[in-house]
Motif scaffolding. Sequence first.
Motif, PDB file in Angstrom:
ATOM      1  N   SER A 164       0.848  -1.193   0.000  1.00  0.00           N
ATOM      2  CA  SER A 164       0.000   0.000   0.000  1.00  0.00           C
ATOM      3  C   SER A 164       0.875   1.232   0.000  1.00  0.00           C
ATOM      4  CB  SER A 164      -0.826   0.010   1.287  1.00  0.00           C
ATOM      5  OG  SER A 164      -2.161  -0.225   1.020  1.00  0.00           O
ATOM      6  N   VAL A 207      -2.541   7.577   3.913  1.00  0.00           N
ATOM      7  CA  VAL A 207      -3.135   6.294   4.278  1.00  0.00           C
ATOM      8  C   VAL A 207      -2.545   5.777   5.586  1.00  0.00           C
ATOM      9  CG1 VAL A 207      -3.545   3.927   3.496  1.00  0.00           C
ATOM     10  CG2 VAL A 207      -3.456   5.795   1.825  1.00  0.00           C
ATOM     11  N   ASP A 236      -6.558   2.527   5.376  1.00  0.00           N
ATOM     12  CA  ASP A 236      -6.311   1.675   4.224  1.00  0.00           C
ATOM     13  C   ASP A 236      -7.570   0.843   3.920  1.00  0.00           C
ATOM     14  OD1 ASP A 236      -5.093   0.269   2.225  1.00  0.00           O
ATOM     15  OD2 ASP A 236      -3.809  -0.923   3.545  1.00  0.00           O
ATOM     16  N   ASN A 296      -7.969  -0.627   0.279  1.00  0.00           N
ATOM     17  CA  ASN A 296      -7.744  -1.532  -0.845  1.00  0.00           C
ATOM     18  C   ASN A 296      -6.928  -2.768  -0.476  1.00  0.00           C
ATOM     19  OD1 ASN A 296      -9.215   0.176  -2.415  1.00  0.00           O
ATOM     20  ND2 ASN A 296      -7.439   1.244  -3.267  1.00  0.00           N
ATOM     21  N   SER A 297      -6.007  -2.663   0.479  1.00  0.00           N
ATOM     22  CA  SER A 297      -5.217  -3.836   0.843  1.00  0.00           C
ATOM     23  C   SER A 297      -6.120  -4.934   1.361  1.00  0.00           C
ATOM     24  CB  SER A 297      -4.222  -3.523   1.952  1.00  0.00           C
ATOM     25  OG  SER A 297      -3.514  -2.377   1.678  1.00  0.00           O
ATOM     26  N   ILE A 349       2.128  -0.254   4.633  1.00  0.00           N
ATOM     27  CA  ILE A 349       1.959   1.007   3.905  1.00  0.00           C
ATOM     28  C   ILE A 349       3.323   1.670   3.750  1.00  0.00           C
ATOM     29  CG2 ILE A 349       0.823   3.263   3.944  1.00  0.00           C
ATOM     30  CD1 ILE A 349      -1.276   1.846   5.870  1.00  0.00           C
ATOM     31  N   THR A 361      -1.142  -1.046  -4.309  1.00  0.00           N
ATOM     32  CA  THR A 361      -2.355  -0.224  -4.294  1.00  0.00           C
ATOM     33  C   THR A 361      -1.919   1.182  -3.940  1.00  0.00           C
ATOM     34  OG1 THR A 361      -2.977  -0.446  -1.996  1.00  0.00           O
ATOM     35  CG2 THR A 361      -3.583  -2.246  -3.437  1.00  0.00           C
TER      36      THR A 361
END
Lengths: 411, 411
Positions: free
Chosen positions: A191, A196, A210, A212-213, A232, A257
């Motif tokens: 990420s 984020v 976060d 999308n992870s 991240i 992402t």
Amino acid sequence: MPEFLELLPPGEALKVLLGALPHRKPPVEGLDIGAAVDRVIAQDIHSPDALPPFDRSTVDGYAVRAADTFGASETLPAYLRQVGEVPMGAKPEFDLLPGETGLIHTGGMLPAGADAVLMLENSQVARPGEIEVLRSVAQNENVLHAGEDVAVGELILAGGTRLRPAEIGGLSALGITRVDVACKPRVGILSSGDEVVPPDVRPQYGQIRDVNSYSLAALVTRRGGMPDMRGIIPDQAAAFETHLRKALQECDLVVMTAGSSASTRDLTAQTIQQMGAPGVLVHGVNVKPGKPTILGVCDGKPVIGLPGNPVSAMVIAGLFVSPVIDHLLGLQSNRPEATVSARLSINLASQAGREDFVPVRLVQTDQGMVADPIFYKSNLIFSLARADGLVHIPADATGLPVNASVDVRLI
Amino acid sequence: MPEFLELLPPGEALKVLLGALPHRKPPVEGLDIGAAVDRVIAQDIHSPDALPPFDRSTVDGYAVRAADTFGASETLPAYLRQVGEVPMGAKPEFDLLPGETGLIHTGGMLPAGADAVLMLENSQVARPGEIEVLRSVAQNENVLHAGEDVAVGELILAGGTRLRPAEIGGLSALGITRVDVACKPRVGILSSGDEVVPPDVRPQYGQIRDVNSYSLAALVTRRGGMPDMRGIIPDQAAAFETHLRKALQECDLVVMTAGSSASTRDLTAQTIQQMGAPGVLVHGVNVKPGKPTILGVCDGKPVIGLPGNPVSAMVIAGLFVSPVIDHLLGLQSNRPEATVSARLSINLASQAGREDFVPVRLVQTDQGMVADPIFYKSNLIFSLARADGLVHIPADATGLPVNASVDVRLI
């Protein structure tokens, strides 16, 4: 590393990506068949035995020599001497001579000499030890012959097949209780985005958690991969390089992402380009949502840069991450994708030349299933959670009219 | 306990079975969201926070007071003084006064005083510290407002929802990293038939290896249950009673896969009848394959007797075992079933009043997807492994003509 001027359609982009991947056999692990459902078998499996292993009755009735029954009818029955009963799970203790019969149950083993089975309802006990045959039976009638299901040495499962319950049952019938399956490919998830923070951290002003992870890891799990969430990364070239290099060493596929800004996307592309040949293959795909997608291969390892928008990220993961996992599993025969047929509730506009994927809610009505598009602003996270599936608008369409019949891909 | 004279259609039979089950809340376990995909959440989840937590830009551009841009165009631009840049992941260090603007990235937090964002491509740097506005923007344009995705306290997931990747992502965005999900119901699988041996045993003449327990366990796993294979019981009333009683104590659902003969089926029904009220509810269903199905409830626990034929067993498990698992999980909103649309390759006959499920292979042709029925003798084990799915012929049809459009349920 800006987006390419010529945007490829998603199908073409996928071909470019898969075409640049090596055709390696996946690593293999042995599993009990009880734990192997939905796994992909690694090698062809040939049958060690015949199935069934002996001639079996498919009904409850009497084992006969068919010729003894020819011409028999209710008005003119044939008579046969009952010489025994076939026990379930054992070899019959008698052979049939002409004029003889024996009681047999469904699944029972035919005695030597018998070549057909008369159904119970077509017989009658004449006197103890003798039956009336009320109907003629043909040779092989109500009999499953040894090897009729599977012959010895027959290819029963081709390598690269995903095991469904039916295959698991077939393997158990043949005494194959362990199988070699492709190991789950390790999918590294990186990420990025300075805004984020991990979901267990309370965001400060300007920060978001976060998304999308986690959705991506779930998608990877569902598809048969092993997600490896690698945290991240700060939006700096050095951090991107260090983390991507390590991820490429330890994973079979790396998915990045990105944060939502254009600068992180560029950083993603630049970093992939430096990590190994051939680098970035596709930068930008002619699809909505998901245009700022990056596809690359670094020294044989695939890398996918997902857009930051949560809806785009999931659509693009479905279009590229899922097929790459299939490739890494060595999946050979993808069965057709199941969808839900529905009618569109409204007109949907689309730009000609671009493929669109529109989230829809499915509503069962008296007139059948209706697909109701969900409109969402960029970066709304719950848009997909509110949808049942996606409607695909092909590139050659400028949209779909109300009441158009559509195939909804469930998400 | 012979089959009932009036055979219920499968849909009615399922209603009878589910109607006799208690409406208990399933037991619950806490899971990290990373391990919760496809699990069913136990309670309603309300949002602890607003999403997004602050007003965000959805584009790269300039935060503005919309009124300052009204009337601006390429020929008559407005001029704004740039007072700063919004850092990603932090609160802007400036407020906007009339005539002022600040650079902002996608996802950045709007400074106080700003109510819209001008896209980068609609601006031009006039001189250091001043930009030209080439287009008027409306209030709220390119802005996602705090709480616009999810409001504080909003119901985001209703209890009984199966978690998909989209929901997992949504939960992570809200900082919900653990969820209570329904425990996997324990599904006891009892095999019987004197001719049946475990798959790791070499069958003697007359014996065959167990098939249905393994395919059924795989189906249970796929549906979200926990299979508990309890071995093969001898075909004797006392053994049936002992094993079924123990299974009912230890499991949430018991499935009995009978041997192929009618006598074991009768024994199954008799045993269920004695185990608790109300006992056998359905004995025989108007469906092919799978007529000799037994459905019962013993003191609140469901018991399903599957036919011995491997194809029948899997068809019936799909019709009854899967929905009972859903019930035990507390699943509330079943999404529509996805299927593959195809055309039938031949005429299929069927008896009016009976529902048929026909295994088919799917073949992609130039004329689209074709469903090619697989004909199978009773007790052929690999028939389903050779099929992609099932075609349903409804009760009111006497068959389906060649080229009929059918929805194939994948198996």
